[in-house]
Design an enzyme around this catalytic site. Sequence first.
Site, PDB file in Angstrom:
ATOM      1  N   SER A 145       0.843  -1.198   0.000  1.00 43.59           N
ATOM      2  CA  SER A 145       0.000   0.000   0.000  1.00 43.59           C
ATOM      3  C   SER A 145       0.874   1.241   0.000  1.00 43.59           C
ATOM      4  CB  SER A 145      -0.898   0.026   1.239  1.00 43.59           C
ATOM      5  OG  SER A 145      -1.601   1.265   1.319  1.00 43.59           O
ATOM      6  N   TYR A 158      -2.978  -0.824   9.761  1.00 47.64           N
ATOM      7  CA  TYR A 158      -3.058  -1.291   8.378  1.00 47.64           C
ATOM      8  C   TYR A 158      -1.757  -1.015   7.640  1.00 47.64           C
ATOM      9  CZ  TYR A 158      -4.407  -1.555   3.460  1.00 47.64           C
ATOM     10  OH  TYR A 158      -4.455  -1.872   2.128  1.00 47.64           O
TER      11      TYR A 158
END
Length: 256
Positions: A145, A158
Site C-alpha cells: 500500500s 493497516y
Amino acid sequence: MAQRLEGRTALITGSTSNIGRSIAVAFAREGAHVVVSGRDKTKGAAVLEEIRASGGRADFVRADLDGTPALSHALATEASALLGGHVDILVNNAGIYPPSTTPTTDEDTFDRVFGVNVKAPFFLTQSLVPAMIGAGGGVVINLGSWITRLGVPSGSIYSTSKGAMETLTRAWASEFGPQGVRVNAISPGVIASVDWDDTTRGQADGMMRGTPAGRSGHPDAIASAAVYLASEEAAFVHGIVLDVDGGRTGVAVVAA
C-alpha cells in the site's frame, strides 16, 4: 497473439470485489485457470459468471482467512485440487482496513488486522511454494500500500501490516528466487471502488491532489501490473515493490 498466462493456474485471495476481482478477470482473460476466493458466495458466483461468459476458466472457493494456519492450508489444498493439483501463481490480495486511530485500536483489532493481512498470506505462501519449487517454478504477488511509505493520520495498523508484506516480498524473493519462484509486490495508490458514491469518490480524488494523475485509480490498473508480474515478461524481476499509485509516493506536482 498468444495469451500471456496461457496454461497457468492462479489463486487470488479476496477476489470477489474491487482489486482482487479485476486481477481474477484479467488473469482469466490472459488464459489462466483461476480460483476466485473470498467470504461471499454470491459475489464469487458473479465473478465466475463474468469470467466464464468471456470463455475463461474459473472456480470459487469460499474462505474467511483469519491468520490461523489451518484455514490458509485448507484454502491451499482445495484450490490446488481444483487447479489440477498445482497453483502456479498466488496473489495475496485479501486484506482489511478497519477505520481506527492508534488511541482507539484495541488488541482484538490489532490481532485481526495482522491475522488477515500478514499471517494468512504467510501461511498460504508456506503451503503453496514447496509445490511450486517441485514443479520447477512459480510466482507470488503480494499487495502492499502507498501508505506504508507516506504517512497518514489514520490506519497505522493497516499501514504497518502492509509494510510487513512488502518486507516479506524481499525476504521471500531471496529465499525462493534461487529455487525458481519469483516474488514481487504491487503498491496501489488510492483506488476507487465501483461501489463508492460520488461523495466518497470525490474524497478519494482529493487525496490524489498534487500528484501527476490528479485522481483516484481504477482496479484494472492494478490488474494490469499483476498480469505483467505474473507473466514471462517479468522473468528477470525479483523482489520489487511496483508502485501503481498515480505518482502519490514519489512525485509532487507544484502549481505555478
